[in-house]
Design an enzyme around this catalytic site. Structure first.
Site, PDB file in Angstrom:
ATOM      1  N   CYS A 163       1.380   4.869   3.816  1.00 20.48           N
ATOM      2  CA  CYS A 163       2.701   4.750   4.436  1.00 20.48           C
ATOM      3  C   CYS A 163       3.459   3.558   3.860  1.00 20.48           C
ATOM      4  O   CYS A 163       4.683   3.604   3.727  1.00 20.48           O
ATOM      5  CB  CYS A 163       2.552   4.588   5.951  1.00 20.48           C
ATOM      6  SG  CYS A 163       2.108   6.108   6.802  1.00 20.48           S
ATOM      7  N   CYS A 190       0.787  -5.076  -7.061  1.00 20.00           N
ATOM      8  CA  CYS A 190       1.304  -3.742  -6.765  1.00 20.00           C
ATOM      9  C   CYS A 190       1.525  -3.657  -5.266  1.00 20.00           C
ATOM     10  O   CYS A 190       1.840  -4.662  -4.629  1.00 20.00           O
ATOM     11  CB  CYS A 190       0.346  -2.655  -7.270  1.00 20.00           C
ATOM     12  SG  CYS A 190      -1.298  -2.721  -6.540  1.00 20.00           S
TER      13      CYS A 190
END
Length: 354
Positions: free
Chosen positions: A180, A313
């Site tokens: 998510c 990231c």
């Protein structure tokens, strides 16, 4: 029985159904987006006992969708926060607070005595643990999953229909399916799906309607439509789940040096995709997608042997792969940011504009 509390419900379902709810035990995995509405509706309906399993804490980024929590409870245990909300709604419900991670070793013990497992987990490994335990205990496994604007819902039940492994035989490698945090999520999508999961649990307990056993529900929030897809179970898959030892997932994430914070003055390379980078990023970071690095590109920022470069990231998976790929070319002084920008935003980067 508190007739006044459940009057509108009893009018529809009858006193026998309410007695079944009061005597029921539902195990809920996760006090997050799916767990939030499910817990409130289970408690409101009068489910007598709820075992709540979660090892996380309430975070500011949770609140747009995890509506069982409040701003005042940021930093506290999700289990304790959710239990307090359940007690405020219905003090007659017993909440067994299990502030721990569900594992292959503890699943059967934690689910002991439950009539239904409601699975609001956010990762594949936990869902496989839940499926394995549900099959061994012979109880239904209500499952929901969110990705972007869409969601899926089904009821798995060994001996009565498919199990989770009929749909997902093995957990994918870490980082293959976006979380998510990477894909994004809107609160109403988890609200609709979590509420539907609670309804499936109530149907199973009361014995009304047709639970989604052998059916995959697919919800597209952009059209507001549900579609239903038949899902066939293979008895051989169930037998394999019941007979096998817990599956072992071999991670493809390389082991590299990691840091928890970004030292002052170092170069930060963000290996997410450009569209992810454009939404938010660490100030001063340079965007070089992982695909370019895996394709052999060597960023000029790493060619200085005396310079430390932090790769980053979303959650630390892709950055570790980037570091490993460059290390194979003999480049040193590279580290990966543990937990990625998700962890950075929760820690030193919280409330910073990115």
């Amino acid at each position: 029985m508190d007739i006044a509390r459940y009057r509108r419900q009893i009018t529809l379902t009858g006193t026998d159904a309410q007695e079944k709810l009061l005597g029921a035990h539902v195990a809920v995995i996760g006090a997050g987006g799916l767990g939030s509405p499910a817990l409130l509706y289970l408690a409101g309906a009068g489910v007598g006992r709820i075992s709540l399993i979660d090892d996380d804490v309430v975070d500011l980024s949770n609140l747009h969708r995890q509506v069982i929590h409040t701003t005042e409870r940021i930093g506290t245990s999700k289990v304790a926060s959710a239990a307090a909300a359940v007690q405020d709604l219905n003090p007659d419900v017993e909440v067994i607070q299990l502030d721990q991670r569900l594992t292959w070793d503890n699943a059967l013990e934690l689910f002991e005595g439950a009539d239904v497992i409601l699975d609001g987990a956010d990762n594949f490994d936990t869902r496989h643990i839940a499926s394995h335990a549900a099959a061994r205990l012979g109880i239904p496994h209500v499952w929901g999953s969110i990705l972007g604007y869409e969601s899926q819902l089904s009821v798995f039940w060994a001996g009565h229909g498919p199990v989770y492994e009929d749909l997902f035989p093995t957990p994918p490698a870490p980082g293959v399916v976006p979380s998510c945090a990477q894909a994004g999520v809107l609160g109403p999508v988890v609200g609709v799906t979590g509420s539907a999961m609670a309804m499936e649990a109530l149907k199973l307990i009361i014995g009304v309607g047709e639970p989604l056993v052998g059916t995959l529900g697919y919800y597209d929030s952009l059209t507001g439509k549900w579609e239903y897809i038949p899902l066939a179970g293979d008895p051989a898959v169930t037998e394999r789940v019941l007979a096998s030892a817990p599956p072992q997932q071999v991670s493809d994430v390389p082991i590299v040096d990691e840091v928890d914070e970004i030292p002052a003055g170092v170069t930060v390379i963000d290996v997410r995709e450009p569209e992810e980078f454009s939404l938010f990023h660490i100030p001063g970071a340079v965007n070089i997608p992982l695909g370019e690095i895996l394709g052999g590109f060597v960023p000029e920022q790493v060619r200085d042997a005396d310079r430390t470069v932090v790769f980053q990231c979303a959650a630390g998976v892709r950055s570790a792969k980037a570091v490993a790929a460059l290390q194979k070319q003999g480049i040193r002084g590279l580290v990966s940011l543990r937990g990625g920008i998700d962890a950075w935003q929760k820690g030193a980067g919280r409330n910073k504009k990115v």
